[in-house]
Design a protein around this motif. Structure first.
Motif, PDB file in Angstrom:
ATOM      1  N   LEU A 258      16.250  32.400 -68.866  1.00 19.39           N
ATOM      2  CA  LEU A 258      17.377  32.102 -67.972  1.00 19.39           C
ATOM      3  C   LEU A 258      17.757  30.617 -68.042  1.00 19.39           C
ATOM      4  CD1 LEU A 258      17.271  33.833 -64.474  1.00 19.39           C
ATOM      5  CD2 LEU A 258      19.088  33.865 -66.199  1.00 19.39           C
ATOM      6  N   GLY A 259      16.726  29.772 -68.102  1.00 15.89           N
ATOM      7  CA  GLY A 259      16.963  28.332 -68.203  1.00 15.89           C
ATOM      8  C   GLY A 259      17.734  27.999 -69.478  1.00 15.89           C
ATOM      9  N   TYR A 260      17.415  28.726 -70.536  1.00 18.97           N
ATOM     10  CA  TYR A 260      18.092  28.527 -71.825  1.00 18.97           C
ATOM     11  C   TYR A 260      19.571  28.909 -71.721  1.00 18.97           C
ATOM     12  CZ  TYR A 260      19.213  29.440 -76.750  1.00 18.97           C
ATOM     13  OH  TYR A 260      19.808  29.452 -77.981  1.00 18.97           O
ATOM     14  N   LEU A 261      19.831  30.047 -71.076  1.00 19.22           N
ATOM     15  CA  LEU A 261      21.234  30.466 -70.904  1.00 19.22           C
ATOM     16  C   LEU A 261      21.983  29.453 -70.034  1.00 19.22           C
ATOM     17  CD1 LEU A 261      20.822  34.311 -70.346  1.00 19.22           C
ATOM     18  CD2 LEU A 261      21.831  33.166 -72.325  1.00 19.22           C
ATOM     19  N   ARG A 262      21.304  28.974 -68.989  1.00 26.47           N
ATOM     20  CA  ARG A 262      21.919  27.992 -68.090  1.00 26.47           C
ATOM     21  C   ARG A 262      22.255  26.708 -68.858  1.00 26.47           C
ATOM     22  NH1 ARG A 262      20.204  23.913 -64.677  1.00 26.47           N
ATOM     23  NH2 ARG A 262      21.346  23.775 -62.712  1.00 26.47           N
ATOM     24  N   ALA A 263      21.303  26.287 -69.714  1.00 26.46           N
ATOM     25  CA  ALA A 263      21.540  25.073 -70.504  1.00 26.46           C
ATOM     26  C   ALA A 263      22.754  25.265 -71.416  1.00 26.46           C
ATOM     27  CB  ALA A 263      20.299  24.733 -71.327  1.00 26.46           C
ATOM     28  N   ASN A 264      22.861  26.449 -72.010  1.00 23.79           N
ATOM     29  CA  ASN A 264      24.013  26.722 -72.871  1.00 23.79           C
ATOM     30  C   ASN A 264      25.328  26.592 -72.104  1.00 23.79           C
ATOM     31  OD1 ASN A 264      23.818  27.693 -75.827  1.00 23.79           O
ATOM     32  ND2 ASN A 264      21.945  28.427 -74.853  1.00 23.79           N
ATOM     33  N   LEU A 265      25.341  27.157 -70.895  1.00 22.54           N
ATOM     34  CA  LEU A 265      26.567  27.079 -70.090  1.00 22.54           C
ATOM     35  C   LEU A 265      26.863  25.632 -69.706  1.00 22.54           C
ATOM     36  CD1 LEU A 265      26.163  30.209 -67.798  1.00 22.54           C
ATOM     37  CD2 LEU A 265      27.811  29.880 -69.657  1.00 22.54           C
ATOM     38  N   ALA A 266      25.821  24.914 -69.259  1.00 20.55           N
ATOM     39  CA  ALA A 266      26.033  23.535 -68.815  1.00 20.55           C
ATOM     40  C   ALA A 266      26.544  22.652 -69.957  1.00 20.55           C
ATOM     41  CB  ALA A 266      24.735  22.966 -68.241  1.00 20.55           C
ATOM     42  N   TYR A 267      25.959  22.798 -71.147  1.00 22.72           N
ATOM     43  CA  TYR A 267      26.395  21.962 -72.273  1.00 22.72           C
ATOM     44  C   TYR A 267      27.784  22.387 -72.749  1.00 22.72           C
ATOM     45  CZ  TYR A 267      22.025  19.371 -72.756  1.00 22.72           C
ATOM     46  OH  TYR A 267      20.965  18.524 -72.542  1.00 22.72           O
ATOM     47  N   ALA A 268      28.074  23.683 -72.676  1.00 28.52           N
ATOM     48  CA  ALA A 268      29.408  24.148 -73.094  1.00 28.52           C
ATOM     49  C   ALA A 268      30.471  23.613 -72.140  1.00 28.52           C
ATOM     50  CB  ALA A 268      29.444  25.669 -73.137  1.00 28.52           C
ATOM     51  N   LEU A 269      30.133  23.529 -70.850  1.00 27.92           N
ATOM     52  CA  LEU A 269      31.108  23.029 -69.862  1.00 27.92           C
ATOM     53  C   LEU A 269      31.444  21.555 -70.090  1.00 27.92           C
ATOM     54  CD1 LEU A 269      29.902  24.801 -66.599  1.00 27.92           C
ATOM     55  CD2 LEU A 269      32.134  25.073 -67.706  1.00 27.92           C
ATOM     56  N   ARG A 270      30.563  20.859 -70.792  1.00 24.52           N
ATOM     57  CA  ARG A 270      30.841  19.440 -71.073  1.00 24.52           C
ATOM     58  C   ARG A 270      31.701  19.261 -72.323  1.00 24.52           C
ATOM     59  NH1 ARG A 270      27.504  16.107 -72.572  1.00 24.52           N
ATOM     60  NH2 ARG A 270      25.399  16.937 -72.552  1.00 24.52           N
ATOM     61  N   ARG A 271      31.958  20.369 -73.035  1.00 26.65           N
ATOM     62  CA  ARG A 271      32.746  20.286 -74.269  1.00 26.65           C
ATOM     63  C   ARG A 271      34.204  20.598 -73.931  1.00 26.65           C
ATOM     64  NH1 ARG A 271      28.845  21.256 -78.628  1.00 26.65           N
ATOM     65  NH2 ARG A 271      30.560  21.907 -79.945  1.00 26.65           N
ATOM     66  N   PRO A 272      35.097  19.631 -74.095  1.00 21.21           N
ATOM     67  CA  PRO A 272      36.495  19.827 -73.699  1.00 21.21           C
ATOM     68  C   PRO A 272      37.116  21.074 -74.333  1.00 21.21           C
ATOM     69  CG  PRO A 272      36.120  17.569 -74.445  1.00 21.21           C
ATOM     70  CD  PRO A 272      34.850  18.312 -74.677  1.00 21.21           C
ATOM     71  N   GLU A 273      36.748  21.357 -75.586  1.00 22.06           N
ATOM     72  CA  GLU A 273      37.384  22.497 -76.264  1.00 22.06           C
ATOM     73  C   GLU A 273      36.844  23.836 -75.760  1.00 22.06           C
ATOM     74  OE1 GLU A 273      34.946  20.695 -77.472  1.00 22.06           O
ATOM     75  OE2 GLU A 273      33.828  21.722 -79.054  1.00 22.06           O
ATOM     76  N   LEU A 274      35.757  23.821 -74.995  1.00 25.41           N
ATOM     77  CA  LEU A 274      35.143  25.079 -74.541  1.00 25.41           C
ATOM     78  C   LEU A 274      35.185  25.271 -73.024  1.00 25.41           C
ATOM     79  CD1 LEU A 274      31.893  25.132 -76.734  1.00 25.41           C
ATOM     80  CD2 LEU A 274      33.943  26.517 -77.061  1.00 25.41           C
ATOM     81  N   ALA A 275      35.303  24.153 -72.282  1.00 27.04           N
ATOM     82  CA  ALA A 275      35.097  24.204 -70.830  1.00 27.04           C
ATOM     83  C   ALA A 275      35.970  25.264 -70.142  1.00 27.04           C
ATOM     84  CB  ALA A 275      35.339  22.826 -70.230  1.00 27.04           C
ATOM     85  N   ASP A 276      37.257  25.269 -70.406  1.00 25.88           N
ATOM     86  CA  ASP A 276      38.133  26.230 -69.706  1.00 25.88           C
ATOM     87  C   ASP A 276      37.748  27.659 -70.045  1.00 25.88           C
ATOM     88  OD1 ASP A 276      39.435  24.215 -68.512  1.00 25.88           O
ATOM     89  OD2 ASP A 276      41.200  24.233 -69.845  1.00 25.88           O
ATOM     90  N   GLY A 277      37.491  27.901 -71.313  1.00 22.20           N
ATOM     91  CA  GLY A 277      37.108  29.251 -71.751  1.00 22.20           C
ATOM     92  C   GLY A 277      35.823  29.705 -71.078  1.00 22.20           C
ATOM     93  N   VAL A 278      34.854  28.788 -70.960  1.00 19.61           N
ATOM     94  CA  VAL A 278      33.574  29.145 -70.342  1.00 19.61           C
ATOM     95  C   VAL A 278      33.767  29.454 -68.859  1.00 19.61           C
ATOM     96  CG1 VAL A 278      31.278  28.276 -69.720  1.00 19.61           C
ATOM     97  CG2 VAL A 278      32.189  27.864 -71.996  1.00 19.61           C
ATOM     98  N   ARG A 279      34.597  28.651 -68.186  1.00 26.42           N
ATOM     99  CA  ARG A 279      34.853  28.909 -66.756  1.00 26.42           C
ATOM    100  C   ARG A 279      35.463  30.288 -66.567  1.00 26.42           C
ATOM    101  NH1 ARG A 279      36.599  23.620 -66.556  1.00 26.42           N
ATOM    102  NH2 ARG A 279      34.831  22.378 -65.858  1.00 26.42           N
ATOM    103  N   ALA A 280      36.451  30.608 -67.407  1.00 27.65           N
ATOM    104  CA  ALA A 280      37.109  31.914 -67.307  1.00 27.65           C
ATOM    105  C   ALA A 280      36.099  33.036 -67.552  1.00 27.65           C
ATOM    106  CB  ALA A 280      38.261  31.980 -68.308  1.00 27.65           C
ATOM    107  N   LEU A 281      35.233  32.805 -68.542  1.00 28.49           N
ATOM    108  CA  LEU A 281      34.211  33.799 -68.882  1.00 28.49           C
ATOM    109  C   LEU A 281      33.251  34.028 -67.703  1.00 28.49           C
ATOM    110  CD1 LEU A 281      33.561  35.181 -71.619  1.00 28.49           C
ATOM    111  CD2 LEU A 281      31.863  33.394 -71.990  1.00 28.49           C
ATOM    112  N   CYS A 282      32.847  32.936 -67.065  1.00 28.40           N
ATOM    113  CA  CYS A 282      31.913  33.045 -65.933  1.00 28.40           C
ATOM    114  C   CYS A 282      32.563  33.815 -64.792  1.00 28.40           C
ATOM    115  CB  CYS A 282      31.475  31.663 -65.440  1.00 28.40           C
ATOM    116  SG  CYS A 282      30.376  30.835 -66.596  1.00 28.40           S
ATOM    117  N   ARG A 283      33.847  33.541 -64.544  1.00 27.18           N
ATOM    118  CA  ARG A 283      34.548  34.275 -63.471  1.00 27.18           C
ATOM    119  C   ARG A 283      34.580  35.762 -63.800  1.00 27.18           C
ATOM    120  NH1 ARG A 283      37.921  29.677 -63.045  1.00 27.18           N
ATOM    121  NH2 ARG A 283      39.281  30.501 -64.671  1.00 27.18           N
TER     122      ARG A 283
END
Ligand code: G1P
Length: 289
Positions: A258-283
């Motif tokens: 779970l920590g690994y998945l969380r780290a993936n999300l956190a690092y992806a959210l810091r990437r401008p090209e991925l952040a919006d997509g990741v937020r939408a995915l989480c919703r």
């Protein structure tokens, strides 16, 4: 004294991530698109480390390959006009000097660190555990090097963990000396539930003087029948002194699924090209059952 060398133990079997780690080292599992080992090496380099001593075991040669020159790949990418990507790869191989040492038997973290004794020699050094990732304003190990230099004593990173989780960590106890700093009097590796001396858990970063070597060499197997770094550090705390420091930044336990998945999300959210997509995915995912 400057801290120029860092040990990264990477000889573990990665059983928590099987079958992914059957044929590849767990340190090569990516956070978004970057192997965890690269994130840890980059942290060390940003903190001024010049030489990494990688402790590896059988089947871990891809770790060395990752930091080697990939001539054909770089050449092919450049020829296809992907100059930026080729440069990104070239940067990985040129960022640090890497020495690797085999740990022939899995005798524990203390033993893994001891394997680097001859390569590190008589100077202070850092240890970074690859399961612990720090998303920090200043490199976590750099913060710890500052503590080491200011105090003239070894330093370990700690974090207050929720009650009931102490048995998963090495735990320290001692006297507070300033905000976020404790002079350690006692350390215990993975205390049995209900017996921890505090909730201050060691979280994978250490800066140590060479005084630890003779202590480590004498350390007998402890918890789990393994030679524990924590037990040797207890000896160092008693003989020379040792500081526990809470660091700025967010720690991720990438050694846990779970920590690994969380780290993936956190690092992806810091990437401008991925952040919006990741937020939408989480919703979208949150609405699923
Ligand atoms: C190791 C150390 C432990 C420390 C932990 C931090 O344990 O032995 O003292 O608290 O790393 O991640 P491991 O998690 O490798 O069993």
């Amino acid at each position: 004294m400057r801290v120029r060398k860092a040990i990264i133990p990477a000889a573990g079997l990665g059983t928590r991530f099987l079958p992914a780690t059957k044929a590849i080292p767990k340190e090569m599992l990516p956070i978004v698109d970057t192997p965890t080992i690269q994130i840890v090496v980059e942290e060390a380099v940003q903190a001024g480390i010049e030489e990494i001593v990688l402790i590896n075991g059988r089947g871990k040669s891809s770790l060395e390959d990752h930091f080697d020159v990939a001539y054909e790949l770089e050449h092919t990418l450049a020829a296809r006009g992907k100059k930026e990507l080729a440069e990104k790869l070239a940067r990985i191989s040129s960022m640090v000097r890497l020495v690797s040492v085999r740990q022939k038997h899995p005798l524990g973290l203390g033993h893994a660190v001891l394997c680097a004794r001859d390569v590190v020699g008589d100077e202070p050094f850092a240890v970074l555990l690859g399961d612990d990732l720090y998303d920090a304003p200043r490199p976590a190990v750099g913060q710890l090097i500052d503590v080491f230099q200011a105090a003239g004593l070894g330093a370990v990173a700690v974090m207050e963990v929720p009650a009931g989780q102490e048995h998963l960590y090495g735990v320290v106890a001692g006297d507070p000396i300033s905000p976020g700093r404790v002079r350690i009097s006692h350390m215990v590796e993975k205390p049995a539930p209900g017996t921890a001396p505090s909730r201050l858990a060691i979280v994978g970063r250490y800066v140590l003087p060479p005084d630890i070597w003779p202590i480590l060499a004498e350390t007998k197997p402890g918890k789990g029948g393994e030679i524990q770094l924590t037990d040797a550090l207890h000896g160092l705390a008693k003989s020379k002194g040792l500081i526990a420091a809470t660091l700025d930044g967010e720690r991720h336990d990438a050694g846990d699924r779970l920590g690994y998945l969380r780290a993936n999300l956190a690092y992806a959210l810091r990437r401008p090209e991925l952040a919006d997509g990741v937020r939408a995915l989480c919703r979208e995912m949150a609405e699923r059952r």
